[in-house]
Write an enzyme that holds these catalytic residues in place. Structure first.
Site, PDB file in Angstrom:
ATOM      1  N   LYS A 154      65.926  17.176  47.680  1.00 33.86           N
ATOM      2  CA  LYS A 154      67.125  17.880  48.162  1.00 33.86           C
ATOM      3  C   LYS A 154      66.714  18.933  49.198  1.00 33.86           C
ATOM      4  O   LYS A 154      65.532  19.206  49.374  1.00 33.86           O
ATOM      5  CB  LYS A 154      67.871  18.525  46.998  1.00 33.86           C
ATOM      6  CG  LYS A 154      67.942  17.687  45.735  1.00 33.86           C
ATOM      7  CD  LYS A 154      68.641  16.338  45.887  1.00 33.86           C
ATOM      8  CE  LYS A 154      68.625  15.619  44.537  1.00 33.86           C
ATOM      9  NZ  LYS A 154      69.179  14.299  44.527  1.00 33.86           N
TER      10      LYS A 154
HETATM   11  C1  PLP Z   1      69.307  14.037  42.761  1.00 34.45           C
HETATM   12  C2  PLP Z   1      70.601  13.741  42.162  1.00 34.45           C
HETATM   13  C3  PLP Z   1      70.857  13.996  40.801  1.00 34.45           C
HETATM   14  C4  PLP Z   1      69.790  14.429  39.847  1.00 34.45           C
HETATM   15  O1  PLP Z   1      69.234  15.659  40.160  1.00 34.45           O
HETATM   16  P1  PLP Z   1      67.971  16.174  39.297  1.00 34.45           P
HETATM   17  O2  PLP Z   1      67.863  17.618  39.674  1.00 34.45           O
HETATM   18  O3  PLP Z   1      66.800  15.359  39.756  1.00 34.45           O
HETATM   19  O4  PLP Z   1      68.285  15.972  37.881  1.00 34.45           O
HETATM   20  C5  PLP Z   1      72.136  13.769  40.328  1.00 34.45           C
HETATM   21  N1  PLP Z   1      73.116  13.324  41.121  1.00 34.45           N
HETATM   22  C6  PLP Z   1      72.911  13.049  42.428  1.00 34.45           C
HETATM   23  C7  PLP Z   1      74.042  12.570  43.265  1.00 34.45           C
HETATM   24  C8  PLP Z   1      71.641  13.232  42.988  1.00 34.45           C
HETATM   25  O5  PLP Z   1      71.437  12.932  44.268  1.00 34.45           O
END
Ligand code: PLP
Length: 382
Positions: free
Chosen positions: A183
């Site tokens: 992210k």
């Molecule tokens: C990355 C992501 C998650 C999970 O995030 P984590 O912090 O790795 O648990 C959930 N939903 C979406 C849409 C994502 O892109």
């Protein structure tokens, strides 16, 4: 000449983040403490919400929000069919049933028209996803759901995004962000829940910390050593460490510059790749702000010179990493087998699974890297 290697994503961390972890390490306050509290306050401010609660990931944050809302056995939660698997998994964690809605292949987000037919008496919540940093059409979704249905934004990719002038995280009853390295800002692993609901905040705050009525920090500073907190509900340990909080503070301060840099290069990609007829490019939304967690294109199956996967292989051979945008969750073995879902039940999600291609866009790329990506994509046709 050494071979160019362009990652799909690479976190922009360095000296400042390295220095930031020094303080908690030297002081010995390693778990949720002052750094996390400051990170939460700054995050809430940046997203125009009353409360922010740091957690161990977006996944645990989504679970915590659902659990705190009382979602459990016999309840249904509507989720998009094209998203990261965690959006649906958290519903199963609660013993509830995920009900898929198809997506709009133009935005990759939940299609409000398809939500209509998915609402039942059991519908307790809905989790619209702001996929790749583009906010879901929240007005359209709100219009079709009954007012008692809770809205949780899966804002994993949407730190700093906005919709009709309002920040992601404040568009529903709760919003949940991710700080996974993929992210735009990261704490290694980590997440943040936002809400304007005081009672929900209190509930989530307790359930994040084993269901304890007061936090460790409050207990540590309390006047009476014999006082342990009360435990009146089932909670979890979803606390973020202060090491992560310290890194998060540094990263959050860079969020605006990260997004504007990404937005500039996204615009450049659109300009440079406009004449590649077989590639559909993502656009800036009207009345909102894309956070550009990823630049996800659509390979037009009828016009492309070769199948998408061959294009991805060809780019990989030239050192350029690409990925499918994400997956169609209803087609994954767990959901297909458990709920007897067919791939064609959600045709848009199935098509997104087959035709999307994210190309590199992140804050460690140079102008040369971007030019090279464009050159190689244009070279595909010949
Ligand atoms: C990355 C992501 C998650 C999970 O995030 P984590 O912090 O790795 O648990 C959930 N939903 C979406 C849409 C994502 O892109």
């Amino acid at each position: 000449m050494h071979k160019r290697q362009i990652h799909i994503s690479l976190p922009a961390t360095g000296e400042e983040e390295w220095q930031a972890v020094r303080e908690p390490i030297m002081s010995g306050w390693l778990t949720q403490g002052p750094k996390v509290a400051e990170f939460e306050a700054q995050f809430a401010k940046a997203h125009d919400v009353k409360h922010a609660l740091a957690v161990t990931s977006c996944t645990t944050g989504l679970h915590l929000a659902l659990a705190a809302m009382g979602v459990g056995e016999g309840d249904e939660v509507i989720v998009p069919a094209f998203t990261w698997v965690a959006t649906a998994n958290v519903v199963l964690y609660c013993g509830a049933t995920p009900v898929f809605a198809d997506v709009d292949p133009m935005t990759f987000n939940m299609d409000a028209d398809d939500v209509v037919g998915k609402i039942t008496e059991k519908t307790k919540a809905i989790i619209p996803v702001h996929l790749f940093g583009l906010c879901a059409d929240m007005d359209a979704i709100r219009k079709v759901i009954p007012p008692h249905v809770k809205i949780i934004e899966d804002a994993a990719c949407a730190a700093g995004a906005s919709y009709q002038g309002k920040k992601a995280g404040g568009l529903g009853d709760a919003g949940v962000f991710s700080f996974h390295p993929r992210k735009s800002i990261t704490t290694g692993e980590g997440g943040m829940i936002t809400t304007n609901d005081d009672a929900l905040f209190e509930q989530m705050n307790m359930m994040r910390n084993h269901g304890a009525s007061i936090s460790e920090e409050q207990r540590h500073k309390g006047a009476h050593p014999y006082l342990l907190p009360a435990f009146n509900l089932l909670g979890f340990n979803y606390r973020m460490t202060d090491l992560q909080g310290a890194v998060g503070l540094v990263q959050l301060a860079k969020l605006e510059s990260f997004i504007s840099e990404r937005a500039n290069w996204a615009a450049w990609y659109r300009d440079q790749l406009a004449d590649v007829a077989w590639l559909r490019l993502p656009d800036e939304p009207a009345g909102g702000r894309h956070a550009w967690q990823a630049f996800t294109t659509w390979v037009e199956p009828e016009r492309a010179p070769m199948p998408r996967n061959d294009i991805m292989d060809a780019l990989q051979q030239r050192g350029i990493a690409t990925r499918p945008g994400t997956h169609a969750v209803h087609m994954l073995g767990l959901y297909r087998d458990r709920f007897g879902i067919r791939a064609d039940d959600f045709p848009a999600a199935k098509a997104c699974d087959a035709h999307t291609m994210a190309i590199p866009l992140h804050n460690r790329m140079t102008a040369d890297d971007y030019a090279y990506v464009v050159e190689c994509i244009k070279g595909i046709a010949s």
